[in-house]
Scaffold this motif. Structure first.
Motif, PDB file in Angstrom:
ATOM      1  N   PHE A  20      23.324 -18.630-128.531  1.00 36.68           N
ATOM      2  CA  PHE A  20      22.316 -19.204-127.639  1.00 36.68           C
ATOM      3  C   PHE A  20      20.911 -18.890-128.148  1.00 36.68           C
ATOM      4  O   PHE A  20      20.040 -19.773-128.181  1.00 36.68           O
ATOM      5  N   ASP A  21      20.685 -17.648-128.556  1.00 35.65           N
ATOM      6  CA  ASP A  21      19.343 -17.262-129.025  1.00 35.65           C
ATOM      7  C   ASP A  21      18.915 -18.122-130.220  1.00 35.65           C
ATOM      8  O   ASP A  21      17.758 -18.540-130.309  1.00 35.65           O
ATOM      9  N   PHE A  24      18.083 -21.516-128.960  1.00 39.30           N
ATOM     10  CA  PHE A  24      16.839 -21.473-128.175  1.00 39.30           C
ATOM     11  C   PHE A  24      15.622 -21.450-129.101  1.00 39.30           C
ATOM     12  O   PHE A  24      14.600 -22.073-128.808  1.00 39.30           O
ATOM     13  N   GLN A  28      12.526 -23.956-129.125  1.00 40.60           N
ATOM     14  CA  GLN A  28      11.109 -23.562-129.099  1.00 40.60           C
ATOM     15  C   GLN A  28      10.315 -24.318-130.166  1.00 40.60           C
ATOM     16  O   GLN A  28       9.201 -24.772-129.919  1.00 40.60           O
ATOM     17  N   GLN A  78      23.046 -22.702-119.787  1.00 40.30           N
ATOM     18  CA  GLN A  78      22.396 -22.608-121.104  1.00 40.30           C
ATOM     19  C   GLN A  78      21.679 -23.923-121.441  1.00 40.30           C
ATOM     20  O   GLN A  78      20.570 -23.913-121.985  1.00 40.30           O
ATOM     21  N   LYS A  81      18.383 -24.140-119.650  1.00 39.65           N
ATOM     22  CA  LYS A  81      17.320 -23.333-120.281  1.00 39.65           C
ATOM     23  C   LYS A  81      16.713 -24.057-121.483  1.00 39.65           C
ATOM     24  O   LYS A  81      15.509 -23.989-121.728  1.00 39.65           O
ATOM     25  N   ILE A  82      17.559 -24.749-122.228  1.00 42.25           N
ATOM     26  CA  ILE A  82      17.067 -25.510-123.391  1.00 42.25           C
ATOM     27  C   ILE A  82      16.160 -26.648-122.922  1.00 42.25           C
ATOM     28  O   ILE A  82      15.059 -26.859-123.452  1.00 42.25           O
ATOM     29  N   GLU A  85      12.797 -25.434-121.708  1.00 39.97           N
ATOM     30  CA  GLU A  85      11.947 -25.021-122.820  1.00 39.97           C
ATOM     31  C   GLU A  85      11.332 -26.246-123.511  1.00 39.97           C
ATOM     32  O   GLU A  85      10.161 -26.262-123.853  1.00 39.97           O
TER      33      GLU A  85
END
Ligand SMILES: Cc1cc2nc3c(=O)[nH]c(=O)nc-3n(C[C@H](O)[C@H](O)[C@H](O)COP(=O)(O)OP(=O)(O)OC[C@H]3O[C@@H](n4cnc5c(N)ncnc54)[C@H](O)[C@@H]3O)c2cc1C
Length: 421
Positions: A20-21, A24, A28, A78, A81-82, A85
């Motif tokens: 996930f990181d 992400f 970004q 998840q 969150k994407i 962002e």
């Protein structure tokens, strides 16, 4: 349906924190790119074409595709969150790609195994999906007037038009709803038959650089108050052929089990927009100095960050962002955990939809408040605030809207059977 959903929870809930990181970080980068070019496409009032290659390169299109079909296996939280962002960078561009995430999420809960392998496999290869459903007479909740006429050789030819076709200019796959007619093209007469005949289809979307395809075309009609870069054009189906294996399921029965992918992804768009409104308001208001003022505050030097209503205003906005974040994430988490099985089945969809209506009301409140706090400069063309104000108004319309949610919930709770319970 419950069984199908819990299988589905298990299927997709496999992305590790490290995976996930890494994704992400890609989000970004893409978000920063959307932020940079967003204003140009808002002014030009067109789809942001250079984002297509960047979106494909990012690999994020396969973010929520289960790993067994070659995707990244991100679950709905998840994915939320994407989306937030990306939306923090530019909500209009992200709202366009959001249609892809919505349709991938909905389809993987409705497709047969063969369809999942074929179409999700294509998404993994980089193909983009869109979903024009809403029609002129009535939007998303209107039963399709678009007709699917059965063909002697099998399959259907589709006739009609969809007036809200976001992301068509970037898409390779179309998903849509149409009502299956008799061989002469007559729609079923009774309401119940119409509901049963309304069907969900998936097909190849192959148009040239002018949006012209075989039996299908894009008419560039998008011209609205905000969300300019979504390219939400009219899609004409003029005898567009869909082979038999393009039939997915009955539309209304199928959609209601997976509509969280629509309402929670919309909620995520407007959560991301809230992040941006707060960020921009803090940026201006933490620095702005009015010099000598005469009015509510008469002083030789007035710094806005010392003014009571401005301090309160920023505090109020930050509280709304934090509450919205918790509502969206918590709703997603409850779905991941399967807690929705405990909710009254009739209320499942509107209860999930509350996250979207909550974010929508908060973001519209915030964009208006930000303009009032920042002052008249926020009203001028080119100021980020006038843009956020226009774009936030789109949140009123995506399903379910606040009015429809309340009607839906109230109706269920006032039904005699519910009262007996
Ligand atoms: C930027 C943007 C992009 C979009 N992209 C897409 C897309 O890609 N694909 C797509 O399919 N759609 C898309 N839409 C369309 C959107 O989701 C709605 O379907 C559309 O706005 C029309 O629906 P509506 O309910 O707002 O209006 P209408 O259906 O015309 O409704 C008119 C009024 O009736 C009420 N109403 C409607 N249905 C009911 C009902 N069943 N019960 C009670 N009251 C009702 C509404 O609340 C409203 O007050 C997009 C919208 C926007 C703003």
């Amino acid at each position: 349906m419950t069984e199908l959903l819990s299988d589905f929870h298990e299927d997709v809930d496999h992305m590790t924190d490290e995976e996930f990181d890494a994704a992400f970080e890609k989000a970004q980068e893409l978000s920063a790119y959307f932020r940079e070019i967003g204003p140009k496409y808002d002014i030009e009032n067109t789809f942001a074409y250079p984002t297509i290659a960047k979106f494909k390169e990012s690999g994020l299109g396969a973010f929520s595709v289960p790993k067994r079909y070659g995707g990244m296996g991100g679950n709905i939280l998840q994915t939320s969150k994407i989306i937030s962002e990306l939306s923090r960078g530019d909500s209009a561009i992200t709202l366009a790609y959001n249609m892809h995430f919505i349709m991938v999420g909905m389809c993987m809960g409705l497709f047969s195994e063969e369809q999942n392998k074929l179409w999700l496999g294509r998404v993994v290869e980089g193909d983009i999906v869109f979903g024009p459903f809403s029609e002129q007479r009535a939007g998303f909740s209107g039963l399709a007037d678009m007709k699917a006429v059965p063909q002697p050789e099998g399959g259907w030819r589709i006739y009609g038009k969809k007036v809200w076709g976001t992301l068509g200019e970037a898409s390779d796959i179309v998903t849509t709803n149409a009502t299956i007619t008799d061989a002469e093209g007559n729609l079923p007469e009774s309401f119940e038959e119409r509901v049963e005949a309304e069907s969900f289809f998936v097909a190849e979307f192959d148009v040239d650089e002018n949006g012209q395809g075989d039996g299908i075309r894009i008419e560039k009609t998008w011209d609205a108050l905000g969300m300019h870069a979504t390219g939400t054009h009219t899609i004409h189906f003029e005898g567009f052929y869909i082979p038999e294996d393009g039939f997915v399921c009955e539309w209304r029965a199928g959609a209601f089990g997976v509509l969280e992918w629509a309402s929670l992804m919309f909620a995520s768009i407007y959560l991301g927009m809230q992040y941006r409104v707060l960020e921009e308001a803090r940026e201006v208001l933490s620095k702005k100095t009015l010099g000598a003022t005469f009015g509510a505050i008469a002083a030789a030097e007035t710094k806005v960050s010392n003014v009571g209503h401005i301090i309160d205003g920023i505090g109020d906005m930050a509280s709304r962002v934090e509450l919205s974040r918790r509502v969206v994430y918590r709703t997603c988490q409850e779905l991941v955990d399967g807690d929705d099985d405990n909710w009254p089945v009739e209320l499942r969809f509107p209860y999930i939809g509350l996250a979207k209506t909550f974010c929508s009301e908060n973001v519209m409140h915030m964009t208006k408040r930000a303009m009032s706090l920042v002052g008249g400069s926020s009203f001028k063309k080119g100021a980020i605030f006038e843009r956020l104000y226009r774009d936030s108004a789109a949140s009123m319309f995506q399903p379910l809207n606040s009015d429809q949610s309340c009607t839906y919930i109230g109706e269920q709770l006032l039904a005699p059977d519910e009262l007996n319970d």
